[in-house]
Scaffold this motif. Sequence first.
Motif, mmCIF file in Angstrom:
data_model
loop_
_atom_site.group_PDB
_atom_site.id
_atom_site.type_symbol
_atom_site.label_atom_id
_atom_site.label_comp_id
_atom_site.label_asym_id
_atom_site.label_seq_id
_atom_site.Cartn_x
_atom_site.Cartn_y
_atom_site.Cartn_z
ATOM 1 N N VAL A 160 -5.187 8.622 -10.202
ATOM 2 C CA VAL A 160 -5.688 9.876 -10.778
ATOM 3 C C VAL A 160 -5.743 9.749 -12.297
ATOM 4 C CG1 VAL A 160 -4.790 11.258 -8.863
ATOM 5 C CG2 VAL A 160 -3.372 10.901 -10.910
ATOM 6 N N ALA A 161 -6.423 10.690 -12.932
ATOM 7 C CA ALA A 161 -6.628 10.629 -14.386
ATOM 8 C C ALA A 161 -5.322 10.787 -15.153
ATOM 9 C CB ALA A 161 -7.627 11.699 -14.814
ATOM 10 N N GLU A 162 -4.442 11.650 -14.667
ATOM 11 C CA GLU A 162 -3.186 11.907 -15.373
ATOM 12 C C GLU A 162 -2.003 11.742 -14.418
ATOM 13 O OE1 GLU A 162 -3.337 15.690 -17.287
ATOM 14 O OE2 GLU A 162 -5.098 15.199 -18.488
ATOM 15 N N PRO A 163 -1.569 10.506 -14.188
ATOM 16 C CA PRO A 163 -0.443 10.274 -13.277
ATOM 17 C C PRO A 163 0.872 10.749 -13.874
ATOM 18 C CG PRO A 163 -1.043 8.232 -14.373
ATOM 19 C CD PRO A 163 -2.081 9.252 -14.773
ATOM 20 N N ALA A 164 1.867 10.899 -13.024
ATOM 21 C CA ALA A 164 3.179 11.354 -13.483
ATOM 22 C C ALA A 164 3.861 10.318 -14.363
ATOM 23 C CB ALA A 164 4.058 11.683 -12.281
ATOM 24 N N PHE A 165 3.575 9.041 -14.115
ATOM 25 C CA PHE A 165 4.164 7.977 -14.926
ATOM 26 C C PHE A 165 3.315 6.720 -14.777
ATOM 27 C CE2 PHE A 165 6.161 7.970 -10.769
ATOM 28 C CZ PHE A 165 6.198 6.630 -10.390
ATOM 29 N N ALA A 166 3.485 5.792 -15.696
ATOM 30 C CA ALA A 166 2.714 4.550 -15.663
ATOM 31 C C ALA A 166 3.179 3.674 -14.501
ATOM 32 C CB ALA A 166 2.883 3.794 -16.975
ATOM 33 N N PRO A 167 2.256 3.032 -13.801
ATOM 34 C CA PRO A 167 2.644 2.203 -12.662
ATOM 35 C C PRO A 167 3.288 0.898 -13.100
ATOM 36 C CG PRO A 167 0.305 1.954 -13.065
ATOM 37 C CD PRO A 167 0.790 3.015 -14.024
ATOM 38 N N THR A 168 4.207 0.410 -12.282
ATOM 39 C CA THR A 168 4.781 -0.907 -12.505
ATOM 40 C C THR A 168 3.930 -1.941 -11.780
ATOM 41 O OG1 THR A 168 7.003 0.047 -12.587
ATOM 42 C CG2 THR A 168 6.848 -2.328 -12.224
ATOM 43 N N GLY A 169 3.488 -2.972 -12.473
ATOM 44 C CA GLY A 169 2.681 -4.014 -11.850
ATOM 45 C C GLY A 169 1.207 -3.658 -11.802
ATOM 46 N N ASP A 170 0.442 -4.465 -11.074
ATOM 47 C CA ASP A 170 -1.001 -4.279 -10.950
ATOM 48 C C ASP A 170 -1.308 -3.254 -9.863
ATOM 49 O OD1 ASP A 170 -1.518 -6.221 -12.882
ATOM 50 O OD2 ASP A 170 -1.456 -7.835 -11.402
ATOM 51 N N LEU A 171 -2.008 -2.188 -10.240
ATOM 52 C CA LEU A 171 -2.365 -1.121 -9.310
ATOM 53 C C LEU A 171 -3.878 -1.099 -9.131
ATOM 54 C CD1 LEU A 171 -1.807 1.399 -7.601
ATOM 55 C CD2 LEU A 171 -1.737 2.738 -9.724
ATOM 56 N N VAL A 172 -4.318 -1.227 -7.871
ATOM 57 C CA VAL A 172 -5.733 -1.200 -7.531
ATOM 58 C C VAL A 172 -6.042 0.112 -6.816
ATOM 59 C CG1 VAL A 172 -7.567 -2.330 -6.213
ATOM 60 C CG2 VAL A 172 -5.783 -3.708 -7.314
ATOM 61 N N THR B 96 0.841 -1.200 0.000
ATOM 62 C CA THR B 96 0.000 0.000 0.000
ATOM 63 C C THR B 96 0.872 1.244 0.000
ATOM 64 O OG1 THR B 96 -0.190 0.055 2.427
ATOM 65 C CG2 THR B 96 -1.859 -1.176 1.219
ATOM 66 N N SER B 97 0.423 2.244 -0.743
ATOM 67 C CA SER B 97 1.187 3.487 -0.880
ATOM 68 C C SER B 97 0.237 4.668 -1.008
ATOM 69 C CB SER B 97 2.096 3.412 -2.117
ATOM 70 O OG SER B 97 2.689 4.665 -2.391
ATOM 71 N N GLY B 98 0.565 5.759 -0.349
ATOM 72 C CA GLY B 98 -0.224 6.972 -0.494
ATOM 73 C C GLY B 98 0.028 7.682 -1.802
ATOM 74 N N ASN B 99 1.155 7.357 -2.468
ATOM 75 C CA ASN B 99 1.511 7.982 -3.746
ATOM 76 C C ASN B 99 2.411 7.014 -4.503
ATOM 77 O OD1 ASN B 99 2.324 9.575 -5.892
ATOM 78 N ND2 ASN B 99 3.740 10.810 -4.670
ATOM 79 N N TYR B 100 1.790 6.183 -5.331
ATOM 80 C CA TYR B 100 2.573 5.192 -6.067
ATOM 81 C C TYR B 100 3.082 5.732 -7.399
ATOM 82 C CZ TYR B 100 4.005 0.644 -7.944
ATOM 83 O OH TYR B 100 4.735 -0.411 -8.474
ATOM 84 N N ASN B 101 2.274 6.605 -8.041
ATOM 85 C CA ASN B 101 2.738 7.094 -9.350
ATOM 86 C C ASN B 101 2.104 8.408 -9.796
ATOM 87 O OD1 ASN B 101 0.143 5.901 -9.878
ATOM 88 N ND2 ASN B 101 0.697 5.688 -12.036
ATOM 89 N N TYR B 102 1.250 9.039 -8.962
ATOM 90 C CA TYR B 102 0.552 10.220 -9.482
ATOM 91 C C TYR B 102 1.395 11.485 -9.398
ATOM 92 C CZ TYR B 102 -0.852 11.012 -4.566
ATOM 93 O OH TYR B 102 -0.855 11.207 -3.198
ATOM 94 N N VAL B 103 2.347 11.574 -8.448
ATOM 95 C CA VAL B 103 3.362 12.621 -8.406
ATOM 96 C C VAL B 103 4.701 11.918 -8.284
ATOM 97 C CG1 VAL B 103 4.335 14.534 -7.061
ATOM 98 C CG2 VAL B 103 1.865 14.372 -7.376
ATOM 99 N N ARG B 104 5.655 12.267 -9.124
ATOM 100 C CA ARG B 104 6.944 11.586 -9.130
ATOM 101 C C ARG B 104 7.792 12.052 -7.950
ATOM 102 N NH1 ARG B 104 9.571 9.262 -13.458
ATOM 103 N NH2 ARG B 104 8.064 10.243 -14.869
ATOM 104 N N ASP B 105 8.322 11.112 -7.183
ATOM 105 C CA ASP B 105 9.290 11.449 -6.147
ATOM 106 C C ASP B 105 10.210 10.257 -5.922
ATOM 107 O OD1 ASP B 105 7.942 9.622 -4.469
ATOM 108 O OD2 ASP B 105 6.819 11.191 -3.421
ATOM 109 N N GLY B 106 11.213 10.440 -5.065
ATOM 110 C CA GLY B 106 12.181 9.375 -4.845
ATOM 111 C C GLY B 106 11.574 8.136 -4.231
#
Length: 385
Positions: free
Chosen positions: A47-59, A11-21
């Motif tokens: 979100v509709a327009e994430p910073a990058f495509a997620p790796t793996g299955d994102l729910v 679980t992550s609060g921000n997996y890919n919608y804003v890019r960070d380290g």
Amino acid sequence: MQISDLRIALTSGNYNYVRDGANRALNNLVGWLLDRGAAVRVYAPVVAEPAFAPTGDLVAVRSVPLPFRPEYQVPLGLGAAKRDIDAFKPNIMHLSSPELLGHSTLRYAKSRKLPVLASVHTRFETYFRYYGIGFLEPLGVAIQRRFYQQCDAIVAPSDSMADVLREERMNADVGIWSRGIDRDVFNPARRSLDWRRSLGIADDDFVIAFFGRIVLEKGIDVFGDVIVELKRRGIAHKVLVIGDGPARDTFAAQVPEAIFAGHQAGTDLGRAIASADLLLQPSVTETFGNVTSEAMACALPVVGADATGTRSLVTHGVTGALIAPRDIAGYADAIAHYADDCTAAHAAGKAGERVADGYTWDAVNGTLAAKYIDIIARRRAAGKG
């Protein structure tokens, strides 16, 4: 047990919608695990327009925009995603932040008697200092302690951050999950005089870089004060800002002569960093400091705050300088030394590059996979899993 036997719900609060380290590390980890046969499923805001495509299955989990920082989402808990986790049948839960989603996941794991590992990515308690509510920092530490003490183990990205977590009694089992560096992207050969010239930077200009998301908690106020002090002393330099963020206008007012290169990615990012001459890193909120390690990989000396993360990467007087976090004169002294002595700057940069050679993704992700397996084995041996 092998890596291919792992079934990890992350679980992550921000997996890919804003890019960070932090989410770069998480996505890298998921890809590494999937390549080795593990099963991984990620639960995070979408979100509709994430910073990058997620790796793996994102729910997706339900979330709302964070007040005053709408680029961030506040996840409201697992909610309906619990059914998806039940169907996935994980053998370990990985929590990556101690917010509402993390607490909800911890309760879920307890109800299913699943082992839990938490990774620490950010010193959230220090953020209060930058928004005029520093008096809440002890409360933030206490809330995090209650959260992390309920996990089977926690991992920090650096020895200096692990020391802080032990001192704060966050958990009896504090391990290290460091960060790797892509040396194909970050290396001195990426330096481009042509690119510098395109920005109006002369070949002999001494370029001080800010690299990262432009937000208050990255110490942009200190950075600006240091630049003012260098100008007062007559130290010739140019400022190159690599990145973007909601505090861009505030930062631009503090460093009006800076060159803002904006967000860079991939080899363009490597080129931008390698084309600077020194990284000034005043942030005290880092737990590792991806920007620091990537600058070192590009053979830049680093002048940074003597704080978690940076302290574990930079050796004072060897790869750069560690300065008391708000010692403006100290930062200026160190930068002036490297600006005036190109031999010293080159030596510090090369020393930093040698340090960066020790950080590979295979090694650091393999360490975390071994930790997953150890936690599961301990649970089973104790008859709790």
